[in-house]
Design a protein around this motif. Sequence first.
Motif, short mmCIF file in Angstrom:
data_model
loop_
_atom_site.label_atom_id
_atom_site.label_comp_id
_atom_site.label_asym_id
_atom_site.label_seq_id
_atom_site.Cartn_x
_atom_site.Cartn_y
_atom_site.Cartn_z
N HIS A 166 60.68 1.80 2.20
CA HIS A 166 60.42 2.15 3.58
C HIS A 166 59.14 1.44 4.02
O HIS A 166 58.23 1.22 3.23
N ARG A 167 59.07 1.07 5.33
CA ARG A 167 57.92 0.30 5.79
C ARG A 167 56.60 1.03 5.56
O ARG A 167 55.57 0.38 5.31
N THR A 168 56.57 2.37 5.66
CA THR A 168 55.31 3.07 5.44
C THR A 168 54.88 3.00 3.97
O THR A 168 53.69 2.98 3.68
N ALA A 183 46.88 3.40 19.51
CA ALA A 183 47.89 3.82 18.54
C ALA A 183 48.36 2.63 17.71
O ALA A 183 48.63 2.74 16.52
N VAL A 184 48.46 1.46 18.36
CA VAL A 184 48.94 0.28 17.66
C VAL A 184 47.82 -0.42 16.89
O VAL A 184 48.00 -0.83 15.75
N TYR A 185 46.63 -0.50 17.49
CA TYR A 185 45.56 -1.31 16.88
C TYR A 185 44.39 -0.51 16.31
O TYR A 185 43.49 -1.09 15.69
N GLY A 186 44.36 0.82 16.50
CA GLY A 186 43.22 1.61 16.03
C GLY A 186 42.92 1.46 14.54
O GLY A 186 41.79 1.17 14.15
N PRO A 187 43.92 1.61 13.68
CA PRO A 187 43.63 1.46 12.25
C PRO A 187 43.16 0.04 11.89
O PRO A 187 42.32 -0.12 11.00
N ALA A 188 43.67 -0.96 12.61
CA ALA A 188 43.19 -2.32 12.35
C ALA A 188 41.73 -2.45 12.77
O ALA A 188 40.92 -3.08 12.07
N LEU A 189 41.36 -1.85 13.89
CA LEU A 189 39.96 -1.90 14.32
C LEU A 189 39.04 -1.22 13.30
O LEU A 189 37.95 -1.70 13.02
N LYS A 190 39.50 -0.10 12.77
CA LYS A 190 38.71 0.57 11.73
C LYS A 190 38.47 -0.36 10.54
O LYS A 190 37.35 -0.52 10.06
N GLU A 191 39.51 -1.00 10.07
CA GLU A 191 39.37 -1.91 8.93
C GLU A 191 38.38 -3.03 9.25
O GLU A 191 37.54 -3.39 8.42
N ARG A 217 71.84 16.52 14.38
CA ARG A 217 71.44 15.44 15.28
C ARG A 217 69.99 15.55 15.73
O ARG A 217 69.34 16.57 15.59
N GLY A 218 69.54 14.49 16.42
CA GLY A 218 68.22 14.50 17.04
C GLY A 218 67.22 13.68 16.26
O GLY A 218 67.47 13.26 15.13
N THR A 219 66.06 13.45 16.89
CA THR A 219 65.02 12.62 16.31
C THR A 219 63.73 13.40 16.35
O THR A 219 63.47 14.10 17.32
N ASP A 220 62.94 13.27 15.30
CA ASP A 220 61.61 13.84 15.32
C ASP A 220 60.87 13.20 16.49
O ASP A 220 60.54 12.03 16.45
N ARG A 221 60.63 13.97 17.54
CA ARG A 221 60.12 13.37 18.76
C ARG A 221 58.73 12.73 18.58
O ARG A 221 58.46 11.68 19.14
N ASP A 222 57.87 13.37 17.81
CA ASP A 222 56.54 12.78 17.64
C ASP A 222 56.63 11.38 17.06
O ASP A 222 55.94 10.48 17.49
N VAL A 223 57.48 11.21 16.09
CA VAL A 223 57.64 9.89 15.49
C VAL A 223 58.23 8.93 16.52
O VAL A 223 57.72 7.84 16.76
N ALA A 224 59.32 9.37 17.15
CA ALA A 224 60.02 8.47 18.06
C ALA A 224 59.12 8.00 19.19
O ALA A 224 59.11 6.84 19.57
N VAL A 225 58.33 8.91 19.73
CA VAL A 225 57.57 8.59 20.92
C VAL A 225 56.39 7.67 20.64
O VAL A 225 55.87 7.03 21.55
N SER A 226 55.96 7.58 19.40
CA SER A 226 54.81 6.72 19.11
C SER A 226 55.16 5.24 19.23
O SER A 226 54.27 4.40 19.29
N ASP A 227 56.42 4.92 19.26
CA ASP A 227 56.82 3.52 19.33
C ASP A 227 56.95 3.08 20.79
O ASP A 227 57.71 3.70 21.55
N PRO A 228 56.25 2.00 21.19
CA PRO A 228 56.27 1.62 22.61
C PRO A 228 57.66 1.33 23.17
O PRO A 228 57.93 1.63 24.33
N THR A 243 50.73 5.21 15.36
CA THR A 243 49.99 5.87 14.29
C THR A 243 50.11 7.36 14.50
O THR A 243 50.07 7.83 15.64
N ASP A 244 50.26 8.08 13.42
CA ASP A 244 50.22 9.53 13.51
C ASP A 244 48.85 9.89 14.06
O ASP A 244 47.84 9.75 13.40
#
Lengths: 150, 150, 150, 150, 150, 150, 150, 150, 150, 150
Positions: F2-4, E94-102, H73-84, F75-76
């Motif tokens: 925004h960072r994205t 999730a963190v490095y996949g897009p970098a690996l693709k590049e 309130r609340g956070t889009d869980r998919d987004v939140a969870v992708s961050d280690p 990453t999404d």
Amino acid sequence: MHRTELTELIVARRIEAGVTWQDLADAVDRPVVWTTAALLGQHPIPRPEAEVLVEKLGLPTDVVALLGAVPVRGTDRDVAVSDPTIYRLYEALAVYGPALKELIHEKFGDGIMSAINFSLDIDKVPHDSGDRVVITFDGKFLPYDWVSGR
Amino acid sequence: MHRTELTELIVARRIEAGVTWQDLADAVDRPVVWTTAALLGQHPIPRPEAEVLVEKLGLPTDVVALLGAVPVRGTDRDVAVSDPTIYRLYEALAVYGPALKELIHEKFGDGIMSAINFSLDIDKVPHDSGDRVVITFDGKFLPYDWVSGR
Amino acid sequence: MHRTELTELIVARRIEAGVTWQDLADAVDRPVVWTTAALLGQHPIPRPEAEVLVEKLGLPTDVVALLGAVPVRGTDRDVAVSDPTIYRLYEALAVYGPALKELIHEKFGDGIMSAINFSLDIDKVPHDSGDRVVITFDGKFLPYDWVSGR
Amino acid sequence: MHRTELTELIVARRIEAGVTWQDLADAVDRPVVWTTAALLGQHPIPRPEAEVLVEKLGLPTDVVALLGAVPVRGTDRDVAVSDPTIYRLYEALAVYGPALKELIHEKFGDGIMSAINFSLDIDKVPHDSGDRVVITFDGKFLPYDWVSGR
Amino acid sequence: MHRTELTELIVARRIEAGVTWQDLADAVDRPVVWTTAALLGQHPIPRPEAEVLVEKLGLPTDVVALLGAVPVRGTDRDVAVSDPTIYRLYEALAVYGPALKELIHEKFGDGIMSAINFSLDIDKVPHDSGDRVVITFDGKFLPYDWVSGR
Amino acid sequence: MHRTELTELIVARRIEAGVTWQDLADAVDRPVVWTTAALLGQHPIPRPEAEVLVEKLGLPTDVVALLGAVPVRGTDRDVAVSDPTIYRLYEALAVYGPALKELIHEKFGDGIMSAINFSLDIDKVPHDSGDRVVITFDGKFLPYDWVSGR
Amino acid sequence: MHRTELTELIVARRIEAGVTWQDLADAVDRPVVWTTAALLGQHPIPRPEAEVLVEKLGLPTDVVALLGAVPVRGTDRDVAVSDPTIYRLYEALAVYGPALKELIHEKFGDGIMSAINFSLDIDKVPHDSGDRVVITFDGKFLPYDWVSGR
Amino acid sequence: MHRTELTELIVARRIEAGVTWQDLADAVDRPVVWTTAALLGQHPIPRPEAEVLVEKLGLPTDVVALLGAVPVRGTDRDVAVSDPTIYRLYEALAVYGPALKELIHEKFGDGIMSAINFSLDIDKVPHDSGDRVVITFDGKFLPYDWVSGR
Amino acid sequence: MHRTELTELIVARRIEAGVTWQDLADAVDRPVVWTTAALLGQHPIPRPEAEVLVEKLGLPTDVVALLGAVPVRGTDRDVAVSDPTIYRLYEALAVYGPALKELIHEKFGDGIMSAINFSLDIDKVPHDSGDRVVITFDGKFLPYDWVSGR
Amino acid sequence: MHRTELTELIVARRIEAGVTWQDLADAVDRPVVWTTAALLGQHPIPRPEAEVLVEKLGLPTDVVALLGAVPVRGTDRDVAVSDPTIYRLYEALAVYGPALKELIHEKFGDGIMSAINFSLDIDKVPHDSGDRVVITFDGKFLPYDWVSGR
């Protein structure tokens, strides 16, 4: 027995017995769509009809009470949609559903077609370019109405 | 312009202009379900009809080509299903879809109702207990047939 | 027995018996893709062919009726897609599907390739850089056509 | 500009310009499926071909570099599958995918059909019962092989 | 027996028998990652190796044929990802996949790392700040190549 | 910004400028995988390196602070997985992930490979049968340890 | 036996035996959160403790090896979240998770709270307005660190 | 302005201004977790505090009313969870959530820890093996209680 | 026995015994909604009531302990929502939920309606246009309150 | 303007103007739940009421037609459910929904509570242990009835 197990048993027994859904509907003198849906677990079946159907399908007699209980309705959509015959029905809604919404509102006002005060029929209609499947949804119009009983 | 943006524009303009879908269908002499669906982005619209509709809705004239292109059909189901008027149509399939599959096979054999060689109609039918919404799916039966063109 | 249980049984028996899919197809004189798909639960199998296959696979004889019933078609996509051999087929559609849509419309007009009036073939084609898997989808073109049988 | 925005622009410009995908393929002397897929964002386009296509479609000249970059491939499946023309391709895999897996293994051994060393073609084949859409997947067989470069 | 049931049986028997995966790999003289993956249902196991493993694990002898069949590969991702040990592998992608693709594209051109002509190794590497898990993906580069066998 | 949005800008500028990721890594004297991942929004970039990169890519100078902030990583997955180059990495985990879990536990005990005290490398390794992509995950082993600071 | 079946058995036996989790923790002299989680399938249990617990719960003695194996950790989230007692924990993260991320970075720098070098405690704290549930997450800070063991 | 746009603006302005969350909390004399969460859109901010924060962050003054409104309130869980960093919090619940449920019931009876009458704190605790992140959930116990106000 | 199996058994036995939910509630002198929900697995049932219900339903006597344990609450939403009777309740929330949030905040301030200190009632109210189902949610208002017990 | 954009505008303007939902309901002499829901995009608003509300909220006058159109109803459930105030309503259905289904059938027979011929009310009820939120669903009972208008 759980109702879904009973449904699987009914499906298997009907194939083994070589009985048509129309035969079963005729035996209880009910519309064939209603009868098929009821046996597939979508409507409770009154005791007299249940007893006839149990006999025709060779089911254990103690399922009559279960057939008479109000079922948890509906179909697991992922399963249902994977079948091409069922999928075409959903495809028609995906293409025409928003148009139907617009036209229900234009012809009737704000509200819905009831799926409870409702019947459904299927016919085979000959046509020069090949037989046609004609399916009719027939539901009472219910207008949005802000009523309170208190 | 993207076709979905054009659809949003059509939806807005029709409301502002106070024109009915039936008016638009009459203007191009096509069935009202077809016309509504086509304007909502489900069918390409031939140039002559497109020109009439563009004028009636006050759309920019350069969208005629876009209206004539074959669209990416279908509806975002999550959005569509949240609306009670549309939901009742899906509910009818959830309750009766498997029964329809069984009866298509019993009446016609192994195959499907086409959603391509297909028409759909909606009527308002008076009834003692209140007006009824009657929706008819009418599709050619297509038997499974293992044909090869090579 | 439920059809999915029968499919699992067929899969296990074929491995134990050491019989190829081609052997089974030859025994009933049908195309190998059709025969394999039918045994995996995607097509009803007529009684004569079913009787031959039941014998070849050592299945209980009372499954002949079940093999002859129209099945609920399709594959649980999550399961199917996890396998790399199957995934490559889906990958090809993910990359080329929209291009195929454009070209079907450009070559044929508005409509679809039927998956019902359809056959599918797989060949092994030698090539200097290694054998090639060649899979052919062959379906009748069906134009969108607003026909009513009523 | 983001590549998906460029794709939308290409789609719109081609319709406005009234140019066919075949015209574009001819202009760069490449297969039409490859050319269509590349313009829809699935393959990088070498500079000479990109310059020709940019001119034919009236795109801003500074997109040549972007057209030449390796894209993020694939299609949003939910969107793609809602369209009946694309859906039939996925339906064929849902019905026949597991059979194809079995037959790839039976004919070639354990491995896959490559979707990288791969080409895809679409033809219009006349037939007594109507024109047929014939789509050919042609990929190198890659056997599972436990190789290490270290 | 279904292959997933056999996998559960293998998992249980190995724990009960107190045998390591390395022991099993040594017994068949294969790489330990390959052997472990194969026993967990990801590769067919040739008859001689299967016979050795069946004996070491005390499995019924008739599963040799099933171990030799090409399996449906892959893991139910929802289950796999809930485990922290496995999750860290996905987190790295999730963190490095897009970098690996590049970087694959920058170093090799347009194409992929094969996961079929592929091996994978895991090592324990001592380090001042603590032992390190070193996992190596080693796959052949496959360039996108539009080849046709016809 | 925004960072994205900044990430999209970086992606576009690098293509327009014709600069390689390796060039950018060299300019800041950091590993190329780290540099690429950092620019794609996965690591904060210290001010001195950020200033160099901003200049090389022609970014507005006020993004230096944003580049230095700890990003929301990841990453999404739906987007990432649709690309065949990235997908092969996930496929390797789907096939070998459970085996890696077993072997981490067998070689190191109960715990994980850290994805934080971690580095990742990619190499191009020549081989008789074609160049190989070799990717190395290198993370500290962290044993499960029930420690309390209170 | 599969570990999830063993978990269900443990849950049932504890209720039937009328033993508290605290009793079980005391019997093996371990923290109660660790003991409960371990019995629910989240940590391997060393042989001596496993033997005590097996006796206290009246489990079959041959499950000691299975209790000692490293489990596949985690909880089916859909199931877990439907329970209001568990849901409140997730709700707290939905509301405060992004704030915690910001503050971990502000107080510690770029990195994470380990969930491996970690303990968790739950206390009952009296308060004028009613008893309070106090849950403490206690994990080692791990800074992002690009280390290679090779 | 929509609240999520305002949140993005706050995030950007804080980085540009080089102000810490602790500075902001001190300026309004509120707990830092509360202040951070509130600015990230999880709590309404009373007018006096909002005015101070608007000035410190250089926001347009007319957002004071929006900051004072009760947010969704609340956070889009998919987004939140992708961050280690955030994921580790969820991982702790996946591993220990069911154990916490059991122990809440064992210590308090049937009910929940409130996430409304609730506070949350984060501390940096030195430890021989490295600093620790200590996060405390502190919520009132609410017993299930069948009360009616009518 | 697992609690979900016990629930299925209760459902089946009640139908076979021909006992109403009201009969069961009367037998234990508790509100009928509470009693029905408890038997369907949503509340623990104290020993005296459990013993009465076990006898009325002819359940094995050793389930009394299981009925007394705090259950994992909640319903698989996909299953529940497919039933039209249950769906209408969710539909009401989809249409009116955001309005209720606004009005709770306007009438009470920032906080929630408790679903724990809560009761629920259902009545049959005669009305000229037909009987009405009246369902009352009655929960204590809990204001957001940042309290700490430490 | 799209209706969802209009809803966002209404939400923002009401906060800026400092007007309560009750004020708006009083201005048009309608129930406050109906008025709030209608402004949030769930009901068409007749022209006279729309004109009053447009003036009170300082909206552009040309939105009167859009406010009068039948909207696409419903709420994006993922968004709605993340908010604790709304979530408690869904939690009540998750816990009590199946019990309500059983009791609707026991008290009324097979059918549903209409969500169309329906009203909803919210009250603040004082109670010794704190104010209570009382929400009343009031819908007409509709029995399943197989009626056909043809």
